[in-house]
Design a protein around this motif. Structure first.
Motif, short mmCIF file in Angstrom:
data_model
loop_
_atom_site.label_atom_id
_atom_site.label_comp_id
_atom_site.label_asym_id
_atom_site.label_seq_id
_atom_site.Cartn_x
_atom_site.Cartn_y
_atom_site.Cartn_z
N ALA A 195 -11.45 14.18 -5.19
CA ALA A 195 -12.15 14.77 -4.50
C ALA A 195 -11.42 16.33 -4.22
N GLY A 196 -9.90 16.62 -4.90
CA GLY A 196 -9.13 17.35 -4.93
C GLY A 196 -8.41 16.96 -3.08
N LYS A 197 -8.07 16.12 -2.49
CA LYS A 197 -8.06 16.38 -1.29
C LYS A 197 -6.49 14.96 -1.31
N ILE A 198 -6.03 15.35 -2.18
CA ILE A 198 -4.60 14.47 -2.44
C ILE A 198 -3.39 15.29 -1.16
N ASP A 199 -3.64 16.42 -1.51
CA ASP A 199 -2.86 16.72 -0.60
C ASP A 199 -3.35 17.51 0.84
N ASN A 200 -4.39 17.05 1.55
CA ASN A 200 -4.38 17.15 2.87
C ASN A 200 -3.63 15.28 2.98
N ILE A 201 -3.70 14.77 2.55
CA ILE A 201 -3.39 12.77 3.14
C ILE A 201 -2.17 12.64 3.88
N LYS A 202 -2.03 12.37 4.53
CA LYS A 202 -0.84 12.50 5.31
C LYS A 202 0.10 11.55 5.28
N LEU A 203 -0.28 9.83 5.02
CA LEU A 203 -0.07 9.14 4.29
C LEU A 203 1.84 9.12 4.07
N LYS A 204 2.73 8.23 4.28
CA LYS A 204 3.85 7.59 4.79
C LYS A 204 3.97 6.57 4.29
N ALA A 205 3.66 5.36 4.11
CA ALA A 205 3.86 3.83 4.15
C ALA A 205 2.31 2.96 3.68
N ALA A 206 2.33 2.63 2.55
CA ALA A 206 1.57 1.79 2.39
C ALA A 206 1.97 0.27 2.27
N ILE A 207 1.17 -0.65 3.10
CA ILE A 207 1.81 -2.06 3.74
C ILE A 207 0.17 -2.78 2.34
N CYS A 208 1.00 -2.99 1.55
CA CYS A 208 0.09 -3.40 0.52
C CYS A 208 0.50 -4.72 0.22
N GLY A 209 -0.75 -5.79 -0.37
CA GLY A 209 -0.35 -7.05 -0.72
C GLY A 209 -2.03 -7.98 -0.70
N ALA A 210 -1.62 -9.03 -0.80
CA ALA A 210 -3.25 -10.10 -1.08
C ALA A 210 -3.38 -10.16 -2.37
N GLU A 211 -2.40 -10.05 -3.18
CA GLU A 211 -2.89 -9.84 -4.51
C GLU A 211 -1.22 -9.63 -5.46
N LYS A 228 5.70 5.70 0.22
CA LYS A 228 6.74 4.76 0.13
C LYS A 228 5.36 2.86 0.70
N ALA A 229 5.85 2.81 -0.94
CA ALA A 229 4.71 1.77 -0.85
C ALA A 229 6.00 0.78 -0.74
N TYR A 230 5.24 -0.78 -0.19
CA TYR A 230 5.78 -2.19 0.03
C TYR A 230 4.95 -3.32 0.32
N ASP A 231 5.75 -4.05 -0.35
CA ASP A 231 4.56 -6.15 -0.66
C ASP A 231 5.44 -5.75 0.83
N ILE A 232 3.94 -6.83 1.15
CA ILE A 232 3.79 -7.87 1.77
C ILE A 232 2.94 -9.33 1.39
N TYR A 233 3.68 -10.31 1.71
CA TYR A 233 2.88 -11.24 1.44
C TYR A 233 2.95 -12.50 2.24
N GLY A 234 1.31 -13.32 2.17
CA GLY A 234 1.71 -14.51 3.06
C GLY A 234 0.48 -15.38 2.65
N LEU A 235 0.28 -16.06 3.60
CA LEU A 235 -1.15 -17.76 2.87
C LEU A 235 -1.35 -18.11 4.38
N SER A 236 -2.51 -17.77 4.66
CA SER A 236 -3.02 -19.05 5.32
C SER A 236 -2.90 -19.48 5.91
N GLU A 237 -2.21 -20.98 5.70
CA GLU A 237 -2.55 -21.84 5.35
C GLU A 237 0.00 -22.01 6.32
N ILE A 238 0.57 -20.98 5.56
CA ILE A 238 1.21 -21.18 6.24
C ILE A 238 1.65 -19.87 8.10
N LEU A 239 0.85 -18.98 7.70
CA LEU A 239 -0.01 -18.32 8.50
C LEU A 239 -0.82 -16.66 8.33
#
Lengths: 432, 141
Positions: A195-211, A228-239
């Motif tokens: 869409a040619g919109k990538i420069d309009n985006i102001k994201l500075k952090a991404a919290i990625c997980g679940a896979e 900056k992208a970061y990895d987050i881990y968890g499982l429902s059984e624990i939290l």
């Protein structure tokens, strides 16, 4: 920023003492409140008094997903229902969901853990965060949501399913952070590029997980979206999300050991692995009230390091996951067990129970195709009947898995029958 | 009424040949063949000289096979012949599910093989209008 420096940077000795004190209380609580654990401990000849410090953890019994299933829905809860303020559920191995519960205190601890993750990822009150994990029974959406509110960020609860709306709001609100699965974020990045919109985006952090994802995927996300992208881990059984997460050095995921004590074991012998050796990750919750679990076998394969991190945190780090010791797949962040497919097909009873799952990633979105053998006694010579059958199978699989599935009918006996363990899955995604 | 076999085949290279080679290896003579496809799979419909034998052989070879009946009607080789036949069926309020043909019959006229939701009624209305409805014996050799 370090959210809770006292806990995240405490010396290993202090942590040892804290874990020991918490474990002792926790073991006594489960022994007295959860029949399942009391019986198990009695069978093994252990009493709460035998647990004197955290090193005695190895004396305690393991817990598996199957134990949760056999005690469905609330059999392992350690508090009266009046103290439970929230229920979440994830897919079970066959049919029945895995149900977890939280007291008010459990929710507070969850918020604290996610707050630590977000602070570590540079997110604070000045940020606007789009939470694009599923809201509902899945822990992803609400877990990130409460944690983000705790740090005072402005939360936009997007949930999943509408990329266009997500992008519009990302642009219009000037979102600075996003929480979603890494594959979905790559999909968003490509949609923005087109869409040619990538420069309009102001994201500075991404919290990625679940896979599971790779370091290369992280770099690709960071380059495309200039964040900056970061990895987050968890499982429902624990939290839920927030059991562990990585810092800006990306040298493993810090485990919040003051709440969840990790061990790495050999999945077959169940003996402890050495530091750095790959094995199955096991967690004991030492502060959970509603659903405390002893030595819960996650089936995730990883290794652990107790060295102090450059970021200053003393918490142990687990490496990126090296796979699973069972056959669970994670597709679009949803846990899928091949046995669920078999159970659904048997229940429908209009095909042979032989099936093959083919998982692929096309344009950064996961696709699941299920091949099912047509069985002669159910074979109709009318195309519309076969198409109805295909639709019916798609429908039952969709409700069993919580995921849309492409069904392909194949000729009888064309799915390989191997001696011993059948080859039920072809995963073309190469995530590890 | 004649017997036809419907075989489930995937849309893959060689899948039809897989069926025909079983027939060839066992000296079964194909009288008619028609394939109806969707993007993923096809139903192959065949008329053979020994339907029971062909059915059990194909099943043994792992195919999903269904034997069913169909109406086979003699068709005079002149313009409008099929049109007339289809009008008889439509006028009786019957819908045609599918239709295919046996053209080569050693000097005899071609046969149209028709499936509708009511086969006995279809055969009856056609006979009433003077059409010759073939039986299994008629396609033996």
């Amino acid at each position: 920023m370090i959210w809770n420096e006292t806990k995240e940077c405490m010396s290993r000795d202090e942590l040892h003492n804290l874990q020991s004190a918490r474990l002792k209380k926790m073991v006594s609580r489960v022994y007295h409140n959860v029949e399942f654990y009391r019986k198990k401990m009695q069978q093994m000849g252990i009493e709460p008094g035998d647990i004197k410090d955290i090193d005695d953890l190895v004396k305690l019994p393991f817990t598996t997903k199957n134990d949760l299933r056999e005690n469905y829905p609330f059999g392992l809860f350690a508090v009266p229902q009046s103290e439970v303020v929230r229920i979440h559920a994830s897919s079970g191995t066959t049919g029945k969901a895995t149900v977890v519960g939280y007291t008010r205190r459990d929710i507070e601890i969850w918020q604290e853990c996610v707050a630590r993750v977000l602070a570590m990822d540079g997110v604070g009150p000045q940020d606007k965060i789009q939470v694009a994990y599923g809201y509902g029974l899945f822990t992803g959406g609400l877990g990130l949501h409460y944690g983000a509110e705790t740090i005072g960020a402005t939360v936009v609860p997007m949930s999943t399913g509408n990329t266009q709306r997500l992008i519009t709001m990302m642009e219009d609100f000037g979102a600075t952070a996003i929480a979603c699965t890494p594959s979905y974020l790559l999909h968003i990045a490509e949609t923005l590029e087109e869409a040619g919109k990538i420069d309009n985006i102001k994201l500075k952090a991404a919290i990625c997980g679940a896979e599971p994802w790779t370091d290369n995927m992280r770099k690709e996300i960071e380059e495309k979206l200039h964040l900056k992208a970061y990895d987050i881990y968890g499982l429902s059984e624990i939290l839920g999300p927030g059991v562990a997460a990585d810092c800006e050095y990306h040298t493993g995921l810090h485990v919040y050991e003051d709440h969840f004590v990790p061990e790495i074991i050999h999945p077959e012998t169940l003996e402890p692995c050495k530091e750095g050796e790959v094995g199955e990750l096991v967690f004991t919750t030492i502060t959970k009230e509603a659903l405390p679990l002893l030595r819960y076998r996650t089936k995730d394969l990883t290794s652990i390091s107790y060295d102090k991190c450059e970021c200053g945190r003393t918490l142990a780090r687990i490496s990126r996951f090296k796979g699973r010791s069972d056959d669970m797949l994670i597709i679009r962040g949803v846990n899928v067990f091949p046995s669920q497919v078999e159970a659904a097909l048997l229940e429908l009873g209009e095909t042979s129970p032989h099936y093959l799952l083919i998982v692929d990633r096309i344009n950064n979105l996961d696709y699941l195709e299920v091949q099912v053998e047509v069985e002669e006694r159910f074979f109709s010579d009318e195309i519309k009947e076969l198409e109805n059958l295909t639709k019916k199978i798609s429908h039952v699989l969709h409700s069993a898995l919580g995921l849309s599935v492409k069904v392909k009918l194949v000729e009888p006996k064309t799915i390989a029958r191997s001696e011993g363990k059948a080859k039920r899955v072809i995963d073309k995604r190469k995530l590890i | 009424m004649i017997k036809q076999l419907s075989v489930f085949v995937q849309n893959e290279i060689g899948s039809l040949a897989g069926v025909t080679s079983v027939l060839k290896d066992n000296n079964i003579n194909l009288r008619a063949i028609a394939s109806f496809d969707t993007p993923e799979f096809a139903i192959l419909r065949i008329v053979v000289d020994q339907p029971e034998k062909a059915k059990s052989l194909l099943s043994e070879h792992g195919f999903a096979v269904k034997m069913s009946e169909a109406v086979a009607v003699e068709l005079i080789d002149k313009p409008g012949a099929l049109d007339g036949m289809l009008h008889v069926i439509a006028d009786a309020g019957l819908g045609v599910n599918y239709i295919y043909s046996i053209v080569v019959r050693e000097g005899k006229v071609p046969l149209m093989i028709i499936n509708t939701e009511d086969l006995p009624k279809t055969a009856a209305v056609l006979r009433e209008k003077g059409y010759t409805v073939a039986e299994q014996e008629d396609i033996k050799s």
